[in-house]
Scaffold this active site. Structure first.
Site, short mmCIF file in Angstrom:
data_model
loop_
_atom_site.label_atom_id
_atom_site.label_comp_id
_atom_site.label_asym_id
_atom_site.label_seq_id
_atom_site.Cartn_x
_atom_site.Cartn_y
_atom_site.Cartn_z
N GLU A 84 1.02 -1.49 -0.39
CA GLU A 84 0.17 0.34 0.38
C GLU A 84 0.41 1.20 -0.03
O GLU A 84 0.78 2.24 1.02
CB GLU A 84 -0.84 0.30 1.42
CG GLU A 84 -2.22 -1.18 1.26
CD GLU A 84 -3.19 -1.00 2.16
OE1 GLU A 84 -2.87 -0.09 3.13
OE2 GLU A 84 -3.64 -1.87 2.38
N GLU A 105 -5.63 -11.20 -0.92
CA GLU A 105 -6.32 -10.88 -0.30
C GLU A 105 -7.68 -10.87 -0.41
O GLU A 105 -8.51 -9.94 -0.25
CB GLU A 105 -6.23 -9.07 0.87
CG GLU A 105 -4.97 -9.57 0.93
CD GLU A 105 -4.17 -8.44 1.70
OE1 GLU A 105 -5.28 -7.36 2.36
OE2 GLU A 105 -2.81 -7.87 1.87
C1 XIL Z 1 -6.04 -5.79 7.95
C2 XIL Z 1 -5.76 -6.89 9.25
O1 XIL Z 1 -7.24 -8.08 8.78
C3 XIL Z 1 -7.02 -6.92 10.64
O2 XIL Z 1 -7.43 -7.45 11.64
C4 XIL Z 1 -6.47 -5.52 10.83
O3 XIL Z 1 -6.83 -4.84 11.85
C5 XIL Z 1 -5.98 -4.56 10.21
O4 XIL Z 1 -5.43 -5.45 8.76
N1 XIL Z 1 -5.23 -4.59 3.41
C6 XIL Z 1 -3.73 -5.84 4.19
C7 XIL Z 1 -3.84 -6.32 5.15
O5 XIL Z 1 -2.31 -5.69 3.48
O6 XIL Z 1 -3.04 -6.31 5.73
C8 XIL Z 1 -5.62 -5.57 6.34
O7 XIL Z 1 -5.32 -6.58 7.59
C9 XIL Z 1 -6.51 -5.84 5.02
C10 XIL Z 1 -6.08 -4.38 4.06
#
Ligand code: XIL
Length: 376
Positions: free
Chosen positions: A174, A296
């Protein structure tokens, strides 16, 4: 037919007490106690996504948290349906290096051990991420000029510790602003603030992370692949997706060691993706000699969760898998198993039901659709 297991918890209460001060030692041993837990009926899955993924040689993964494994239904579903794990949080900076040079691997190790015990692969997420509460205070307090050393030390320690156990690392996550105008950086505020860049065009720390990752994998004879990960970067022609491509193409031209890009794919049931634009986007990365992974995936639904919406959701999961299969992507990771434990409701108010299993760990229409597609 249902499958039944009996859980036996063995407390070995043997321990030794040594007193150095008095220079004497005493040893106390207590007989092991076997506590019989109530019988747990596990689902006898007739649909096992893992088998279908294995048959296609596809890396089919799920993001997990150690605490969920206390639930035998959860572990059972993970083992049956996925051949790969990702740490939902446990490999983030604040978890692994909460204090400077003090690395803490116990949470992540539980997941890596589970993967090893169940012949699963592991995907590494993530070495550098801007998100405020995932970065320890001591890093936030460092002057920018000292962060290169911090980045190199972190990458080197973590990748060495997990050398040859992880097949791909998200080296950075990100890094791009949502409007595609450049990099998140330390002149911004709120969501767009990042300690990892000093201006929208300064990618020096991110590049340093990739170079360090490359040195470390070579030093450890580790074939791990190096990825840049982001969200809303799937479709060619969108500002953020095009910015990601521009940055990565420049890195490739400059010889930055990167193997691929990871599209998070946090999608919404209300918006059908433009699959053609995703294909075109994948094609241009392939033309650079890079891999693309979907890492994801979830498809959130706005309340109320109707049968029609669940069917739309299933079609989107299936559509994304179809793109992955058509384009020969090796990895499709879902961001959680069951809806109750998904990150979505806490971040996107009024949305949920984003995953492919119900809370009783039965398969939702989306899970069935993925199974059908994988089995074709
Ligand atoms: C999220 C987790 O799922 C949550 O439990 C945490 O509170 C925040 O992070 N993009 C990503 C992940 O790359 O690392 C994130 O994961 C969700 C969005």
């Amino acid at each position: 037919m249902k499958q039944t297991i009996k859980l036996l918890v063995l407390f070995t209460l043997g321990f030794a007490v040594f007193s150095c001060a008095s220079n004497s030692s005493s040893e106390q041993t207590v007989t092991p106690v076997v506590v019989e837990m109530p019988e747990v009926e596990l689902i006898d899955y007739t649909v096992r996504l893992r088998d279908a993924a294995d048959a296609r040689n596809m890396i089919f993964g799920v993001a997990v948290e150690p605490r969920f494994f206390n639930n035998p239904h959860y572990s059972h579903a993970v083992k049956n349906h996925f051949n790969t794990l990702v740490a939902g949080n446990q490999m983030k900076f604040s978890y692994l290096q909460p204090r400077e040079n003090s690395f803490r691997y116990n949470g992540a190790d539980k997941l890596v051990t589970f993967a090893e015990e169940n012949s699963m692969k592991f995907r590494g997420h993530v070495l550098l991420w801007h998100s405020d509460y995932q970065i320890p205070q001591w890093v936030k307090e460092k002057p920018y000029s000292e962060l290169t050393a911090v980045v190199e030390n972190h990458v080197d320690n973590v990748m060495t510790y997990y050398a040859n156990k992880i097949y791909a690392w998200d080296v950075a996550n990100e890094i791009i602003l949502d409007d595609g105008k450049g990099l998140r950086n330390n002149t911004e505020s709120g969501q767009t603030y990042s300690v990892w860049a000093s201006s929208p065009t300064d990618d020096s720390l991110i590049r340093a992370a990739f170079y360090q990752a490359d040195r470390t994998r070579k030093a450890n004879n580790d074939p791990v692949k190096l990825f840049l990960c982001d969200y809303s970067v799937n479709e060619m022609g969108r500002a953020k997706a095009d910015k990601m491509y521009e940055i990565v193409a420049q890195w490739v031209a400059d010889g930055v060691p990167i193997d691929g890009v990871a599209f998070q794919c946090h999608l919404m049931e209300r918006f059908t993706p433009n699959y053609d634009k995703i294909r075109e986007n994948i094609d241009r990365y392939h033309a650079l000699g890079l891999e693309v992974q979907f890492t994801e995936v979830d498809v959130r639904i706005q309340e109320p969760y109707t049968e029609e919406k669940l069917q739309n959701q299933a079609a989107i999961y299936e559509g994304m898998l179809q793109v992955a299969l058509d384009k020969g992507l090796d990895t499709f990771v879902i961001w959680g198993i069951n809806d109750k434990d998904s990150w979505i409701p806490s971040v996107f108010g009024g949305y949920g039901s984003a995953l492919i299993f119900n809370d009783d760990f039965t398969v939702k229409p989306a899970g069935q659709a993925l199974y059908n597609k994988l089995s074709e």
